[in-house]
Design a protein around this motif. Structure first.
Motif, PDB file in Angstrom:
ATOM      1  N   UNK A 587     124.636  17.358  14.729  1.00 12.19           N
ATOM      2  CA  UNK A 587     124.316  17.418  16.156  1.00 12.19           C
ATOM      3  C   UNK A 587     124.880  18.615  17.434  1.00 12.19           C
ATOM      4  N   UNK A 588     125.331  19.634  16.789  1.00 11.39           N
ATOM      5  CA  UNK A 588     125.867  20.475  17.988  1.00 11.39           C
ATOM      6  C   UNK A 588     125.989  21.344  16.807  1.00 11.39           C
ATOM      7  N   UNK A 589     124.701  21.572  16.507  1.00 10.81           N
ATOM      8  CA  UNK A 589     124.406  23.417  16.368  1.00 10.81           C
ATOM      9  C   UNK A 589     122.630  23.321  16.240  1.00 10.81           C
ATOM     10  N   UNK A 590     121.944  24.186  16.490  1.00 10.60           N
ATOM     11  CA  UNK A 590     120.543  23.785  16.234  1.00 10.60           C
ATOM     12  C   UNK A 590     120.132  25.214  15.320  1.00 10.60           C
ATOM     13  N   UNK A 591     120.109  25.060  13.836  1.00 11.91           N
ATOM     14  CA  UNK A 591     119.818  25.636  12.865  1.00 11.91           C
ATOM     15  C   UNK A 591     118.133  25.860  12.658  1.00 11.91           C
ATOM     16  N   UNK A 592     118.144  27.616  12.798  1.00 11.58           N
ATOM     17  CA  UNK A 592     116.804  27.798  12.644  1.00 11.58           C
ATOM     18  C   UNK A 592     116.048  29.007  11.848  1.00 11.58           C
ATOM     19  N   UNK A 593     115.755  28.319  11.175  1.00 12.36           N
ATOM     20  CA  UNK A 593     114.845  28.858  10.101  1.00 12.36           C
ATOM     21  C   UNK A 593     113.537  28.581   9.458  1.00 12.36           C
ATOM     22  N   UNK A 594     113.366  29.748   8.443  1.00 10.31           N
ATOM     23  CA  UNK A 594     111.914  29.031   8.335  1.00 10.31           C
ATOM     24  C   UNK A 594     111.702  27.778   7.271  1.00 10.31           C
ATOM     25  N   UNK A 595     110.490  27.330   6.990  1.00  7.12           N
ATOM     26  CA  UNK A 595     110.317  26.264   6.484  1.00  7.12           C
ATOM     27  C   UNK A 595     110.422  26.086   5.141  1.00  7.12           C
ATOM     28  N   UNK A 596     111.447  25.128   4.863  1.00  8.56           N
ATOM     29  CA  UNK A 596     112.117  25.200   3.274  1.00  8.56           C
ATOM     30  C   UNK A 596     111.091  25.356   1.612  1.00  8.56           C
ATOM     31  N   UNK A 597     111.418  25.838   1.168  1.00 11.56           N
ATOM     32  CA  UNK A 597     110.871  26.073   0.072  1.00 11.56           C
ATOM     33  C   UNK A 597     110.702  24.070   0.039  1.00 11.56           C
ATOM     34  N   UNK A 598     109.094  23.468  -0.550  1.00 16.70           N
ATOM     35  CA  UNK A 598     108.647  22.250  -1.083  1.00 16.70           C
ATOM     36  C   UNK A 598     108.425  21.551   0.542  1.00 16.70           C
ATOM     37  N   UNK A 599     108.402  22.115   1.537  1.00 19.04           N
ATOM     38  CA  UNK A 599     108.542  20.549   2.213  1.00 19.04           C
ATOM     39  C   UNK A 599     107.167  21.183   3.016  1.00 19.04           C
ATOM     40  N   UNK A 600     107.242  20.078   4.031  1.00 15.33           N
ATOM     41  CA  UNK A 600     106.464  20.345   4.824  1.00 15.33           C
ATOM     42  C   UNK A 600     106.138  19.960   6.626  1.00 15.33           C
ATOM     43  N   UNK A 601     105.217  20.792   7.123  1.00 16.46           N
ATOM     44  CA  UNK A 601     105.745  20.273   8.594  1.00 16.46           C
ATOM     45  C   UNK A 601     103.552  20.596   8.790  1.00 16.46           C
ATOM     46  N   UNK A 602     102.779  19.323   9.640  1.00 17.44           N
ATOM     47  CA  UNK A 602     101.951  18.917   9.515  1.00 17.44           C
ATOM     48  C   UNK A 602     101.845  18.506  11.240  1.00 17.44           C
ATOM     49  N   UNK A 603     100.744  18.532  12.122  1.00 18.01           N
ATOM     50  CA  UNK A 603     100.202  17.544  12.803  1.00 18.01           C
ATOM     51  C   UNK A 603      99.483  17.085  12.773  1.00 18.01           C
ATOM     52  N   UNK A 604      98.992  15.546  13.314  1.00 17.38           N
ATOM     53  CA  UNK A 604      97.545  15.169  12.939  1.00 17.38           C
ATOM     54  C   UNK A 604      97.461  14.718  14.549  1.00 17.38           C
ATOM     55  N   UNK A 605      95.777  15.195  15.307  1.00 19.81           N
ATOM     56  CA  UNK A 605      95.888  14.643  16.083  1.00 19.81           C
ATOM     57  C   UNK A 605      94.532  13.921  15.955  1.00 19.81           C
ATOM     58  N   UNK A 606      94.352  12.483  16.851  1.00 22.08           N
ATOM     59  CA  UNK A 606      92.977  11.903  17.120  1.00 22.08           C
ATOM     60  C   UNK A 606      92.936  11.530  18.768  1.00 22.08           C
ATOM     61  N   UNK A 607      92.247  11.846  18.843  1.00 19.00           N
ATOM     62  CA  UNK A 607      92.059  11.197  20.527  1.00 19.00           C
ATOM     63  C   UNK A 607      90.678  11.060  20.926  1.00 19.00           C
TER      64      UNK A 607
END
Length: 765
Positions: A587-607
């Protein structure tokens, strides 16, 4: 023998001629007839005109926004005549010579000339012609809200959301498909603009009165516009010198003390040369603290903004356009008693911005070949700012140059078109970030590297795009880019868009492709600077890469004899790498880096959205949006902070006869949003899932406006946040802004309550 050979020879020649005629007929059926329909008096395009062959009942086409049509040739037609119809104009019939491939130009005359009366058609918001899932916000739509800048242009739109990054600086950003505005390519007149370091405040750099229309494209879009689009494209079309009003004056004021003044002036200097000068100024000098937390509800701000556009159109196929712009803006936020020249221990933010831009677009169209042209596009921008956030200093500059050479033509017939080109992008970034602390263990060289983030990008590239259109029900656009980045090497960008008309009123679209961009972690997380969180940035950041796949279904129908539309779309964006800002782990840090190995980042959008006109003059639209946006933080897949999974939108608009009275009511309902823990706490306890995350309450906002039109001017008044809903305590630790618990970045709702405004528009057409 000769008497027998003669008839046989004639018979053979007859068969050959018949075969040749059949072949020519088949060739004509393959090559569609193309042309344009315009107003005979004003020489302006007529979108939505119907074009069909005489003697047929099924083969017909409609003109697009530029008045252009493409109509399949029937295999057999004894008339070879076109019939053109458009509401309010005299129908026309013209003869087309057999086998002709010439571009047809038709000028329709108005059926009745009326004095002092202007009749405007309401354009369909969702285009039936474009291969991409595109929605248009017209200049008429822009008058439904205060709309003093681009940030306020989306208030009556369900696809794009505008959010405030923090409760102090006043910065805003758009969100498309659940992703931040940095992932949406913002273009002005189809040229990439307001990108990079200008992302936090760019929505305030374009006045609403300058805008003719806004195109919202979901998905990857075209490779011609570059490789940076991931969630979509927002293209702003500025007023055209030869088409806009000769004079437009807009004055606006609200009860917070903000005043806006806009002036557009255009003139036709010669039959070939025209220009428009667009000026904007806004000022907020009143210190307002309605929630009594000791902080300004909105920052004090002053902006001066000018843009001059020139256009030259020769009669020999040459069109040239030049634009010049300059901007100066100052902002001051923070505690009520903060003064930049004498801080005296008070917390404050300051920002001074200078921006200069210029572009030129020149094209040549071959005589007799309206489908073949060569274009050269050049643009340059110098953007610089100095800012302070409490004890932190963040200064930056960006010098950008872009050159594109574009050629387009056809392959045999206009059913097969292509575009090829070369381009070069030059980006020079220089950033200075100081926290106000000096570490005794680091050397001067280490401190310089920590405080200075400089990056020079040089990216030459080539692209090709092929379009197939059978003029009946199928359009396929496929493109490929190959670029070489001086820092990251070669990368390939494929794109595909397919439109299939199941029936004349039923359209399916599919889109797929990849995107590539380099992130600017400080600028894109500037809202977090207004907190006690310390930035920790990984020194080995890689470029962001993502794939986007989706599609849409569009159905046009009638209700009580008036057109209505239903649209449903779904898009999935999957990142191969993303620059992740982690507010959860500590909560005291904002850590900025690459997506970690094996990790996922996605967005699903329905409208899904429906637009109807139940009775004449009353337009209604409603939409529901579902977002599932998640990223892996320290091994755990968690929802993105401040993104509402559920949203409901509704708008009612009424216009009386001749638009003398107009009224609009908009409702936006937001579901619960996940929050990061405020500084000073333990942060998220990994392994507990997202059930322990704090969530915002559900709430709804209502905006209303009424307009009265006269011959040359309009008077309007409105209310935003009609019910006076407010986020309680938007600034955590406001009593000690230099302490460990201070956080103004978790903003999810209105901070200053109800806002009333009024204004005047005066114009000479």
């Amino acid at each position: 023998m000769n008497s027998i050979t003669g008839p046989r020879l004639l018979l053979t020649l007859g068969l050959l001629l018949s075969s040749t005629a059949a072949t020519l007929a088949q060739s004509d059926a393959v090559a569609p007839l193309r042309g344009q329909v315009t107003d005979a008096a004003a020489a302006t395009a007529l979108p939505g005109a119907t074009v069909r062959w005489r003697g047929t009942s099924t083969d017909a086409a409609s003109t697009d926004n530029t008045g252009v049509f493409s109509l399949a040739r029937p295999a057999h037609n004894e008339y070879n005549q076109l019939i053109i119809n458009y509401l309010g104009y005299k129908a026309d019939t013209i003869a087309i010579p057999a086998g002709s491939s010439a571009f047809v130009r038709v000028a329709l005359e108005r059926a009745t000339e009326l004095g002092e009366v202007k009749v405007e058609g309401r354009a369909v918001a969702y285009s039936a012609l474009t291969p991409t899932n595109s929605q248009m916000i017209t200049s008429r739509d822009l008058t439904k809200s205060a709309c003093c800048n681009l940030a306020e242009s989306f208030e009556t739109n369900a696809s794009v959301e505008v959010s405030t990054t923090d409760a102090v600086s006043g910065a805003k950003q758009i969100q498309l498909l659940g992703l931040d505005g940095a992932y949406s390519l913002l273009t002005v007149d189809n040229l990439p603009a307001l990108r990079g370091l200008s992302t936090p405040y760019r929505l305030s750099y374009l006045s609403g009165t300058w805008i003719e229309s806004i195109d919202i494209i979901k998905g990857m879009g075209s490779v011609v516009n570059g490789y940076e689009s991931i969630s979509g494209q927002v293209n702003v079309r500025l007023k055209e010198p030869e088409k806009t009003d000769r004079l437009l004056l807009n004055a606006y004021g609200n009860d917070l003390g903000k005043f806006d003044l806009n002036l557009n002036a255009s003139t036709q200097l010669t039959s070939k040369l025209s220009t428009v000068l667009m000026l904007h100024s806004d000022h907020l000098g009143r210190r307002v603290d309605r929630n009594k937390d000791g902080f300004l509800d909105l920052p004090l701000a002053t902006q001066y903004n000018a843009f001059n556009k020139w256009k030259y159109k020769s009669d020999k196929g040459i069109v040239s356009e030049v634009g010049l712009g300059a901007l100066r803006e100052t902002r001051q936020g923070g505690q009520i008693d903060f003064r930049p020249d004498a801080p005296s221990g008070y917390y404050g933010t300051t920002l001074t911005t200078d921006r200069y831009t210029a572009y030129s677009k020149t094209s040549y169209t071959w005589p007799g070949r309206p489908y073949q042209s060569l274009g050269l596009l050049l643009s340059g921008t110098n953007y610089a700012f100095d800012s302070k956030y409490g004890l932190r200093t963040y200064n930056g500059s960006q010098r950008t140059g872009l050159a594109t050479l574009l050629f387009q033509s056809v392959l045999g017939t206009t059913a097969h078109t292509y575009r090829v080109g070369l381009n070069y992008l030059h980006d020079d970034y220089r950033e200075l970030y100081r926290t106000g602390f000096i570490y005794s263990t680091e050397t001067d060289a280490e401190r310089f590297r920590r405080e200075h983030r400089n990056r020079l990008e040089r990216v030459p590239g080539a692209f090709a795009e092929y379009t197939y259109q059978n003029a009946r029900n199928l359009t396929v656009v496929t493109g490929l880019r190959l670029d070489r980045h001086n820092l990251y090497g070669w990368f390939l960008t494929p794109r595909l868009n397919v439109k299939y008309d199941v029936r004349p009123n039923t359209i399916l679209r599919v889109a797929a492709g990849s995107g590539f961009r380099t992130a600017n972690p400080l600028a894109e997380n500037s809202g977090m600077l207004v907190s006690s969180r310390e930035f920790v940035i990984n020194p080995n950041l890689r470029p962001e890469k993502a794939w986007n796949l989706g599609g849409s279904f569009t159905q046009y129908f009638t209700v009580a004899g008036r057109q209505a539309t239903v649209v449903a779309d779904y898009y999935h964006t999957e990142f191969q790498n993303q620059i992740v800002a982690d507010p959860y782990t500590s909560s005291s840090l904002l850590v900025i880096g690459n997506l970690e190995p094996g990790g996922r980042s996605f967005s699903r959008s329905f409208q899904t959205e429906v637009q109807v006109e139940p009775v004449k003059g009353l337009q209604a639209k409603a939409a529901y949006k579902y977002l599932d946006v998640r990223t892996t933080y320290e091994g755990q897949l968690l929802p993105k902070p401040l993104t509402a999974p559920h949203r409901v939108f509704a708008n009612l608009g009424y216009a009386s006869a001749f638009d003398k009275w107009r009224a609009d009511l908009t409702m936006q309902w937001y579901g619960q949003r996940p929050l990061a823990h405020t500084p000073g706490g333990l942060g998220h306890q990994h392994g507990t899932g997202d059930a322990t995350l704090p969530n915002t309450p559900r709430y709804a906002l209502f905006n209303a406006q009424i307009t009265r039109a006269f011959k040359r001017f309009e008077v309007y008044a409105g209310v935003e946040n009609l019910t006076d809903y407010r986020q309680r305590n938007p600034i955590a630790g406001a009593y000690a802004p230099f302490g460990p618990n201070f956080d103004a970045a978790m903003v999810w709702g209105p901070t200053y309550g109800r806002l009333t405004y009024g204004g005047l528009r005066f114009k000479i057409e």
